[in-house]
Design a protein around this motif. Structure first.
Motif, PDB file in Angstrom:
ATOM      1  N   CYS A 178      34.692  31.528  25.432  1.00 13.06           N
ATOM      2  CA  CYS A 178      34.273  30.272  24.787  1.00 13.06           C
ATOM      3  C   CYS A 178      35.159  29.087  25.136  1.00 13.06           C
ATOM      4  CB  CYS A 178      34.212  30.451  23.274  1.00 13.06           C
ATOM      5  SG  CYS A 178      35.824  30.586  22.468  1.00 13.06           S
ATOM      6  N   SER A 179      36.223  29.295  25.874  1.00 10.79           N
ATOM      7  CA  SER A 179      37.182  28.285  26.334  1.00 10.79           C
ATOM      8  C   SER A 179      38.017  27.655  25.222  1.00 10.79           C
ATOM      9  CB  SER A 179      36.514  27.204  27.191  1.00 10.79           C
ATOM     10  OG  SER A 179      35.722  26.345  26.408  1.00 10.79           O
ATOM     11  N   ALA A 180      37.997  28.225  24.005  1.00  9.94           N
ATOM     12  CA  ALA A 180      38.843  27.707  22.928  1.00  9.94           C
ATOM     13  C   ALA A 180      40.307  27.814  23.339  1.00  9.94           C
ATOM     14  CB  ALA A 180      38.605  28.507  21.644  1.00  9.94           C
ATOM     15  N   SER A 181      41.101  26.846  22.933  1.00  5.84           N
ATOM     16  CA  SER A 181      42.539  26.874  23.221  1.00  5.84           C
ATOM     17  C   SER A 181      43.178  28.036  22.477  1.00  5.84           C
ATOM     18  CB  SER A 181      43.200  25.575  22.779  1.00  5.84           C
ATOM     19  OG  SER A 181      42.732  24.513  23.574  1.00  5.84           O
ATOM     20  N   LEU A 182      44.105  28.728  23.154  1.00  9.54           N
ATOM     21  CA  LEU A 182      44.759  29.891  22.572  1.00  9.54           C
ATOM     22  C   LEU A 182      46.260  29.670  22.478  1.00  9.54           C
ATOM     23  CD1 LEU A 182      42.919  32.642  24.644  1.00  9.54           C
ATOM     24  CD2 LEU A 182      42.416  31.939  22.289  1.00  9.54           C
ATOM     25  N   THR A 183      46.862  30.224  21.444  1.00  9.62           N
ATOM     26  CA  THR A 183      48.310  30.226  21.298  1.00  9.62           C
ATOM     27  C   THR A 183      48.763  31.685  21.356  1.00  9.62           C
ATOM     28  OG1 THR A 183      48.213  30.368  18.891  1.00  9.62           O
ATOM     29  CG2 THR A 183      48.277  28.149  19.859  1.00  9.62           C
ATOM     30  N   PRO A 184      50.043  31.933  21.624  1.00 10.94           N
ATOM     31  CA  PRO A 184      50.506  33.314  21.727  1.00 10.94           C
ATOM     32  C   PRO A 184      50.197  34.161  20.490  1.00 10.94           C
ATOM     33  CG  PRO A 184      52.168  31.854  22.597  1.00 10.94           C
ATOM     34  CD  PRO A 184      51.107  30.980  21.978  1.00 10.94           C
ATOM     35  N   GLY A 185      50.209  33.564  19.315  1.00  7.45           N
ATOM     36  CA  GLY A 185      49.978  34.318  18.094  1.00  7.45           C
ATOM     37  C   GLY A 185      48.539  34.680  17.811  1.00  7.45           C
ATOM     38  N   ASP A 186      47.592  33.951  18.389  1.00  8.91           N
ATOM     39  CA  ASP A 186      46.191  34.228  18.068  1.00  8.91           C
ATOM     40  C   ASP A 186      45.373  34.769  19.236  1.00  8.91           C
ATOM     41  OD1 ASP A 186      45.761  31.983  19.627  1.00  8.91           O
ATOM     42  OD2 ASP A 186      44.879  30.768  18.054  1.00  8.91           O
ATOM     43  N   ALA A 187      46.002  35.042  20.348  1.00  5.19           N
ATOM     44  CA  ALA A 187      45.275  35.503  21.538  1.00  5.19           C
ATOM     45  C   ALA A 187      45.364  37.018  21.696  1.00  5.19           C
ATOM     46  CB  ALA A 187      45.829  34.834  22.777  1.00  5.19           C
ATOM     47  N   HIS A 188      44.328  37.576  22.277  1.00  2.00           N
ATOM     48  CA  HIS A 188      44.324  38.993  22.638  1.00  2.00           C
ATOM     49  C   HIS A 188      44.411  39.071  24.157  1.00  2.00           C
ATOM     50  CE1 HIS A 188      43.465  43.256  22.397  1.00  2.00           C
ATOM     51  NE2 HIS A 188      42.603  43.093  23.366  1.00  2.00           N
ATOM     52  N   ASP A 189      45.485  39.666  24.652  1.00  2.00           N
ATOM     53  CA  ASP A 189      45.717  39.782  26.092  1.00  2.00           C
ATOM     54  C   ASP A 189      44.794  40.849  26.675  1.00  2.00           C
ATOM     55  OD1 ASP A 189      46.728  39.821  28.649  1.00  2.00           O
ATOM     56  OD2 ASP A 189      48.712  40.538  28.080  1.00  2.00           O
ATOM     57  N   LEU A 190      44.016  40.496  27.679  1.00  2.00           N
ATOM     58  CA  LEU A 190      43.099  41.436  28.325  1.00  2.00           C
ATOM     59  C   LEU A 190      43.700  42.057  29.578  1.00  2.00           C
ATOM     60  CD1 LEU A 190      39.840  39.349  27.871  1.00  2.00           C
ATOM     61  CD2 LEU A 190      40.645  41.267  26.479  1.00  2.00           C
ATOM     62  N   GLY A 191      44.965  41.753  29.849  1.00  2.00           N
ATOM     63  CA  GLY A 191      45.666  42.347  30.982  1.00  2.00           C
ATOM     64  C   GLY A 191      45.492  41.560  32.256  1.00  2.00           C
ATOM     65  N   PRO A 192      46.529  41.519  33.089  1.00  2.00           N
ATOM     66  CA  PRO A 192      46.421  40.804  34.364  1.00  2.00           C
ATOM     67  C   PRO A 192      45.378  41.464  35.251  1.00  2.00           C
ATOM     68  CG  PRO A 192      48.496  42.003  34.238  1.00  2.00           C
ATOM     69  CD  PRO A 192      47.826  42.155  32.912  1.00  2.00           C
ATOM     70  N   ARG A 193      44.648  40.656  35.980  1.00  3.38           N
ATOM     71  CA  ARG A 193      43.585  41.159  36.852  1.00  3.38           C
ATOM     72  C   ARG A 193      43.720  40.553  38.246  1.00  3.38           C
ATOM     73  NH1 ARG A 193      39.420  43.431  33.349  1.00  3.38           N
ATOM     74  NH2 ARG A 193      40.510  43.545  31.371  1.00  3.38           N
ATOM     75  N   ALA A 194      43.350  41.331  39.235  1.00  4.68           N
ATOM     76  CA  ALA A 194      43.298  40.810  40.604  1.00  4.68           C
ATOM     77  C   ALA A 194      42.038  39.967  40.740  1.00  4.68           C
ATOM     78  CB  ALA A 194      43.282  41.954  41.605  1.00  4.68           C
ATOM     79  N   ASP A 195      42.175  38.830  41.382  1.00  4.32           N
ATOM     80  CA  ASP A 195      41.015  37.966  41.640  1.00  4.32           C
ATOM     81  C   ASP A 195      40.136  38.656  42.669  1.00  4.32           C
ATOM     82  OD1 ASP A 195      39.359  35.930  42.918  1.00  4.32           O
ATOM     83  OD2 ASP A 195      40.560  34.491  41.790  1.00  4.32           O
ATOM     84  N   PRO A 196      38.839  38.817  42.395  1.00  8.81           N
ATOM     85  CA  PRO A 196      37.975  39.515  43.351  1.00  8.81           C
ATOM     86  C   PRO A 196      37.856  38.819  44.706  1.00  8.81           C
ATOM     87  CG  PRO A 196      36.677  38.623  41.530  1.00  8.81           C
ATOM     88  CD  PRO A 196      38.119  38.383  41.217  1.00  8.81           C
ATOM     89  N   ALA A 197      38.058  37.505  44.730  1.00 10.06           N
ATOM     90  CA  ALA A 197      37.939  36.769  45.989  1.00 10.06           C
ATOM     91  C   ALA A 197      39.239  36.775  46.786  1.00 10.06           C
ATOM     92  CB  ALA A 197      37.507  35.331  45.713  1.00 10.06           C
ATOM     93  N   TYR A 198      40.375  36.900  46.089  1.00  8.49           N
ATOM     94  CA  TYR A 198      41.686  36.840  46.739  1.00  8.49           C
ATOM     95  C   TYR A 198      42.570  37.940  46.157  1.00  8.49           C
ATOM     96  CZ  TYR A 198      39.859  32.221  47.773  1.00  8.49           C
ATOM     97  OH  TYR A 198      39.058  31.190  48.179  1.00  8.49           O
ATOM     98  N   ALA A 199      42.708  39.036  46.854  1.00  3.48           N
ATOM     99  CA  ALA A 199      43.424  40.203  46.346  1.00  3.48           C
ATOM    100  C   ALA A 199      44.877  39.915  45.975  1.00  3.48           C
ATOM    101  CB  ALA A 199      43.363  41.332  47.362  1.00  3.48           C
TER     102      ALA A 199
END
Length: 55
Positions: free
Chosen positions: A26-47
């Motif tokens: 939804c593009s809402a602004s996130l702060t460290p306390g209210d965000a859920h980290d989905l883990g770092p991901r490799a960009d499919p276009a640029y490994a």
């Protein structure tokens, strides 16, 4: 263990969404306390590029 989450294509997201400052859905602004980290991901276009989705 949590199942992997299908995420939007990072090329369609804003810079804030790609670096974890905005929700990937939804593009809402996130702060460290209210965000859920989905883990770092490799960009499919640029490994060698990593993006950091959060919600």
């Amino acid at each position: 263990m949590t199942a992997p989450v299908d995420l939007p294509d990072p090329t369609l997201l804003s810079d804030a969404q790609q670096r974890g400052a905005g929700c990937v859905w939804c593009s809402a602004s996130l702060t460290p306390g209210d965000a859920h980290d989905l883990g770092p991901r490799a960009d499919p276009a640029y490994a060698s590029v990593t993006w950091f989705p959060r919600c």
